[in-house]
Design a protein around this motif. Structure first.
Motif, short mmCIF file in Angstrom:
data_model
loop_
_atom_site.label_atom_id
_atom_site.label_comp_id
_atom_site.label_asym_id
_atom_site.label_seq_id
_atom_site.Cartn_x
_atom_site.Cartn_y
_atom_site.Cartn_z
N ALA A 28 -6.00 -0.97 -6.63
CA ALA A 28 -5.58 -1.10 -4.96
C ALA A 28 -4.77 -0.34 -4.33
O ALA A 28 -5.26 -0.75 -3.14
N LEU A 29 -4.13 0.59 -4.53
CA LEU A 29 -3.50 1.54 -3.79
C LEU A 29 -4.91 1.75 -3.01
O LEU A 29 -5.15 2.59 -2.18
N ASN A 30 -6.40 2.45 -3.83
CA ASN A 30 -7.55 3.27 -3.18
C ASN A 30 -7.80 1.94 -2.02
O ASN A 30 -8.94 2.61 -1.31
N ALA A 31 -7.55 1.09 -2.27
CA ALA A 31 -8.31 0.24 -0.82
C ALA A 31 -7.64 -0.69 0.00
O ALA A 31 -7.71 -1.01 -0.13
N GLY A 32 -6.06 0.28 -0.17
CA GLY A 32 -5.65 -0.17 1.14
C GLY A 32 -4.05 -0.62 1.12
O GLY A 32 -3.27 -0.89 1.23
N ALA A 33 -3.87 -1.16 -0.28
CA ALA A 33 -2.60 -1.74 -0.86
C ALA A 33 -1.80 -0.21 -0.53
O ALA A 33 -1.41 1.19 -0.53
N ASN A 34 -0.35 -0.22 -0.11
CA ASN A 34 0.57 0.47 0.61
C ASN A 34 2.47 0.27 -0.58
O ASN A 34 2.88 0.43 0.80
N LEU A 35 2.46 -0.43 -1.02
CA LEU A 35 3.95 -1.35 -1.66
C LEU A 35 3.44 -1.08 -3.23
O LEU A 35 2.21 -1.87 -3.50
N ALA A 36 4.52 -0.40 -3.63
CA ALA A 36 4.59 -0.49 -5.27
C ALA A 36 6.01 -0.81 -5.55
O ALA A 36 6.84 -0.89 -4.61
N THR A 37 5.55 -1.45 -6.65
CA THR A 37 7.36 -2.71 -7.17
C THR A 37 7.26 -1.96 -8.43
O THR A 37 6.54 -1.78 -9.26
N ILE A 38 8.92 -1.96 -8.63
CA ILE A 38 9.57 -1.14 -9.56
C ILE A 38 10.08 -2.99 -9.68
O ILE A 38 11.29 -3.33 -9.54
#
Ligand code: SF4
Length: 333
Positions: free
Chosen positions: A266-276
């Motif tokens: 998902a990050l490689n496909a343009g996502a830019n937010l991660a959640t903890i």
């Protein structure tokens, strides 16, 4: 389940090319910086009855909880990972919990921390949105789940489609940064629904949107239904990025239930937010958006995924990024 085309096929090459273009566009707009937001699930009471959610009001088997304000204060004062710049407070549609717990918690966070404050609390009365904004929250997450009016009604998504759209427009017009999103593979969904939803999510006054794969909940009318397709979910993330270069697009932890490297993809496909996830573990299993077996992203998993995607962690909060964006837009106009 996962039906990613085999390596070497034309479809596979096209998918990778799409993801790479989306990833490159994210880099152009945001650099390789990924926002990291904590999420606190404060109440699982809900007055809605969405067919796809275990917290629906007809689920009498679910143990309902509202976290105590004191417990939350302790957690915020002593238990937050240093890596997060924003905190998302989430509940079912629970106006009592919002008044008694969420608003005082937001006020406390505003007074004692520099964290950006997001909320995901459902379709509410305008006055409640205004009270939350005054208390110090600035980013509202309100998912559509499907952009097709009839499909929205069929899956019993919250309220009506029109009310949901009106809520998004009201929030945006009163100074909130608004993020929405949808579910790939929701029962009854067609390819045309997906296209319609991507169109709508690109037209509404949003600053971000999410794409989640459907995971059937055991205690819902959709128990046992097929899981959303992994490749389609990733392709939708990439398409959203390509159509909306400045959107904040989260990587969803459920992707790791479908593929080992789902989050990184998902990050490689343009996502830019991660959640903890910061919800106390003892309550977490009753926050049944999907099912009890969730893939929980804790700090180490998030750090590792971001590193594997060749990205770094943003030190600027989402809230501050949006504030600066609004300031630049005001200067430019
Ligand atoms: S999806 Fe949200 S509004 Fe619908 S039942 Fe679940 S918690 Fe309630």
């Amino acid at each position: 389940m996962t039906s990613f085309p085999p390596s070497g096929s034309t479809h596979f090459d096209e998918s990778i090319a799409l993801e790479q273009r989306a990833g490159a566009l994210r880099d152009e707009v945001f650099g390789r910086q990924v926002f990291v937001r904590g999420v606190l699930e404060v109440s699982n009471f809900c007055r809605q009855n969405c067919n796809y959610c275990g917290m629906r009001r007809d689920n009498r088997d679910l143990k309902r909880f509202r976290l105590e304000l004191d417990q939350l204060r302790d957690l915020v004062r002593h238990g937050l990972p240093g890596v997060i710049t924003d905190l998302n407070i989430q509940t079912g549609e629970d106006t009592v919990g919002i008044r008694e717990t969420v608003i005082p918690l937001v006020e406390m966070l505003r007074e004692e921390t520099r964290l950006g404050i997001s909320v995901c609390l459902g379709t509410l009365e305008p006055k409640l949105y205004d009270d939350l904004r005054r208390a110090g929250a600035s980013y509202y997450i309100i998912k559509l789940e499907t952009g097709n009016r009839e499909h929205y009604r069929d899956v019993q998504a919250p309220g009506t489609y029109e009310q949901r759209l009106a809520a998004i427009r009201y929030l945006a017009s009163t100074g909130w940064s608004v993020s929405s999103g949808f579910i790939v593979g929701l029962p009854g969904q067609t390819r045309a629904h997906i296209d319609e939803t991507l169109d709508l999510l690109s037209e509404l006054p949003l600053v971000g949107a999410s794409v989640s794969p459907f995971i059937s909940g055991e205690q819902t009318p959709y128990a046992g239904r097929a899981t959303g397709d992994f490749a389609t979910t990733i392709a939708c993330i990439a398409k959203l990025r390509l159509r909306n270069p400045a959107y904040v697009i989260p990587a969803i932890s459920a992707l790791n239930l479908l593929a080992e490297d789902g989050y990184v993809r998902a990050l490689n496909a343009g996502a830019n937010l991660a959640t903890i996830n910061l919800t106390p573990p003892v309550k977490r299993e009753d926050y049944l958006l999907y099912k009890r077996t969730r893939h929980i992203m804790h700090e180490n998993r998030v750090r590792t995924a971001i590193e594997q995607a060749g990205c770094t962690i943003s030190t600027v909060s989402l809230a501050e990024t949006m504030r600066r964006r609004r300031e630049s837009a005001a200067v430019a106009s």
